[in-house]
Design a protein around this motif. Structure first.
Motif, short mmCIF file in Angstrom:
data_model
loop_
_atom_site.label_atom_id
_atom_site.label_comp_id
_atom_site.label_asym_id
_atom_site.label_seq_id
_atom_site.Cartn_x
_atom_site.Cartn_y
_atom_site.Cartn_z
N GLU A 199 23.76 3.49 1.08
CA GLU A 199 24.48 2.61 1.95
C GLU A 199 23.99 1.30 2.14
N LYS A 200 22.61 1.32 2.28
CA LYS A 200 21.73 0.21 2.85
C LYS A 200 20.70 -0.18 1.64
N ALA A 201 21.35 -0.38 0.33
CA ALA A 201 20.57 -0.57 -0.77
C ALA A 201 19.90 -1.78 -0.55
N ARG A 202 18.37 -1.79 -0.94
CA ARG A 202 17.72 -2.95 -0.72
C ARG A 202 16.44 -2.90 -1.45
N THR A 203 15.50 -4.04 -1.71
CA THR A 203 14.23 -3.97 -2.12
C THR A 203 13.40 -4.13 -1.12
N VAL A 204 12.29 -3.39 -1.32
CA VAL A 204 11.28 -3.39 0.01
C VAL A 204 10.06 -3.61 -0.78
N PRO A 205 9.35 -4.72 -0.37
CA PRO A 205 7.94 -5.03 -0.78
C PRO A 205 7.08 -3.91 -0.26
N LEU A 206 5.92 -3.60 -1.07
CA LEU A 206 5.15 -2.57 -0.61
C LEU A 206 3.47 -3.01 -0.32
N SER A 207 2.92 -2.71 0.39
CA SER A 207 1.49 -3.31 0.55
C SER A 207 0.68 -2.65 -0.44
N LYS A 208 -0.53 -3.04 -0.51
CA LYS A 208 -1.58 -2.69 -1.71
C LYS A 208 -1.78 -1.32 -1.50
N GLU A 209 -2.03 -0.95 -0.30
CA GLU A 209 -2.40 0.32 0.31
C GLU A 209 -1.21 1.39 -0.29
N ALA A 210 -0.07 1.16 0.18
CA ALA A 210 1.03 1.95 -0.16
C ALA A 210 1.40 2.24 -1.47
N THR A 211 1.21 0.97 -2.41
CA THR A 211 1.43 1.22 -3.88
C THR A 211 0.07 2.10 -4.38
N GLU A 212 -0.93 1.80 -3.96
CA GLU A 212 -2.01 2.79 -4.53
C GLU A 212 -1.73 4.38 -4.00
N ALA A 213 -1.29 4.28 -2.85
CA ALA A 213 -0.95 5.73 -2.46
C ALA A 213 0.22 6.44 -3.39
N LEU A 214 1.12 5.52 -3.70
CA LEU A 214 2.27 6.10 -4.60
C LEU A 214 1.68 6.29 -5.97
N GLN A 215 0.72 5.46 -6.63
CA GLN A 215 0.17 5.55 -8.09
C GLN A 215 -0.64 7.01 -7.84
N GLU A 216 -1.31 7.23 -7.06
CA GLU A 216 -2.33 8.52 -6.74
C GLU A 216 -1.41 9.51 -6.63
N TYR A 217 -0.20 9.80 -5.93
CA TYR A 217 0.81 10.69 -5.93
C TYR A 217 1.31 11.09 -7.25
N LEU A 218 1.60 10.15 -8.10
CA LEU A 218 2.27 10.26 -9.15
C LEU A 218 1.47 10.98 -10.28
N GLU A 219 0.00 10.58 -10.22
CA GLU A 219 -0.83 11.43 -11.03
C GLU A 219 -0.64 12.95 -10.65
N ASP A 220 -0.46 13.47 -9.42
CA ASP A 220 -0.25 14.91 -9.03
C ASP A 220 0.99 15.20 -9.74
N ARG A 221 2.04 14.35 -9.41
CA ARG A 221 3.47 14.54 -9.79
C ARG A 221 3.56 14.89 -11.35
N GLU A 222 2.73 14.25 -12.00
CA GLU A 222 2.95 14.21 -13.44
C GLU A 222 2.58 15.76 -14.00
N SER A 223 1.40 16.28 -13.44
CA SER A 223 0.88 17.59 -13.46
C SER A 223 1.78 18.69 -13.22
N ILE A 224 2.48 18.43 -12.12
CA ILE A 224 3.68 19.19 -11.69
C ILE A 224 5.05 19.24 -12.71
N ALA A 225 5.20 18.11 -13.22
CA ALA A 225 6.40 17.75 -13.77
C ALA A 225 6.26 18.68 -15.34
N THR A 226 5.21 18.88 -15.65
CA THR A 226 5.02 19.60 -16.85
C THR A 226 5.08 21.15 -16.74
N LEU A 227 5.21 21.44 -15.47
CA LEU A 227 5.42 23.02 -15.15
C LEU A 227 6.92 23.58 -14.94
#
Length: 314
Positions: A199-227
């Motif tokens: 309902e409150k669709a928007r774009t949100v800028p992310l800090s460098k730390e938040a972006t890096e945290a998401l990218q690191e999480y995606l590495e783990d997520r990729e291994s889970i997705a294959t299972l």
């Protein structure tokens, strides 16, 4: 949403139900209609029911009949509730948060009546109160302690998930239901932007730390997705196989224990962790010099006041 069978299911029966209730200011019957609508549309009904009960009592005491109310009836009711007290309450409405909740409940009451098909008179709604920033929030040391606890979670797969979630809730101001709706394509690491749906669709800028945290999480997520038998399109998925949930979309039943564990490990115990994280994000934006209107846009909260107008802060 599946609701139990009710006379309110049928539009004609619903209209007659509400018309009879308004004719006698039957608070119980009108409350049932409001509760039905709240569950149907996913509204928060507590304040709506409180406002509805007080408004019906007050209208009956004034001798008003529906729909023959004066145009300023809601203004008179609001003045009574805010300068003296609501008719069914021992105390007046003082806190800005309470004023805003009651104003929203008053508007929702009219929406319920219109949804039910009631004849709607011309009524002037009181001005919308400004929602001052008075709610409990996480301090910077507390947020840092939670991040540290998430990084030391005993289950390795939950570490990066916990850190990423904390950044989005406590820094970007994403709401839990928005968090669960995020898809992989909503995260744009190159431009450090997150697209929020709903309902409150928007774009949100992310800090460098938040972006890096998401990218690191995606590495783990990729291994889970294959299972998983079918890859999930959602950005956040469950990282353990508890109750067969490995790879399934993250939900409140899996988010809450994750946050509770971070609180236990950090020794930080806010009364309401999700609210404290959200208001930490709001304060952070304000401290960065963003105007309240931009903070509202980025976080999706109803409205905020500048920090200089805070009252009752710790």
């Amino acid at each position: 949403m599946l609701l139990p069978a009710s006379p309110l299911d049928d539009p004609q029966a619903r209209q007659e139900w509400v018309a009879r209730a308004l004719a006698t200011w039957d608070r119980q019957a009108l409350g049932e209609a409001a509760l039905y609508a709240s569950r149907l549309f996913g509204w928060h009904e507590r304040q709506t029911l409180a406002v509805l009960h007080n408004l019906c009592y007050w209208c009956r005491e004034q001798g008003y009949t529906w729909p023959h109310l004066p145009q300023n009836a809601l203004l008179l009711f609001w003045e009574e509730a805010t300068t003296h007290r609501p008719p069914l309450s021992p105390r007046p409405l003082r806190k800005d948060t309470t004023l805003y909740a009651w104003w929203r409940g008053l508007r929702r009451t009219l929406e319920v009546l219109a949804w039910a098909g009631a004849e709607m008179p011309r009524l002037e709604l009181p001005p919308k109160p400004q929602y001052a920033l008075v709610r409990p929030y996480l301090s910077e040391p507390e947020f840092a302690a939670l991040l540290g606890a998430a990084r030391s979670h005993p289950e390795g797969r939950l570490r990066r998930l916990g850190v990423a979630v904390l950044y989005l809730l406590g820094e970007a101001g994403v709401w839990p239901k928005e968090l669960f709706a995020l898809r992989l394509e909503d995260f744009h690491p190159a431009s450090r932007v997150l697209r929020v749906r709903g309902e409150k669709a928007r774009t949100v800028p992310l800090s460098k730390e938040a972006t890096e945290a998401l990218q690191e999480y995606l590495e783990d997520r990729e291994s889970i997705a294959t299972l998983a038998p079918l890859p999930s399109p959602y950005l956040f998925v469950r990282m353990t196989n508890k109750k067969g949930g490995l790879g399934r979309p993250l939900n409140m039943n899996s988010l809450r224990p994750l946050l509770e564990r971070a609180c236990e490990l950090s020794g930080v115990f806010p009364e309401r962790i999700l609210g404290a994280l959200r208001w930490r994000a709001v304060r952070r934006y304000l401290q960065q010099g963003l105007p309240p209107a931009e903070v509202v846009r980025r976080t999706g909260v109803a409205s905020v006041a500048p920090l200089g107008r805070e009252r009752g802060q710790r």
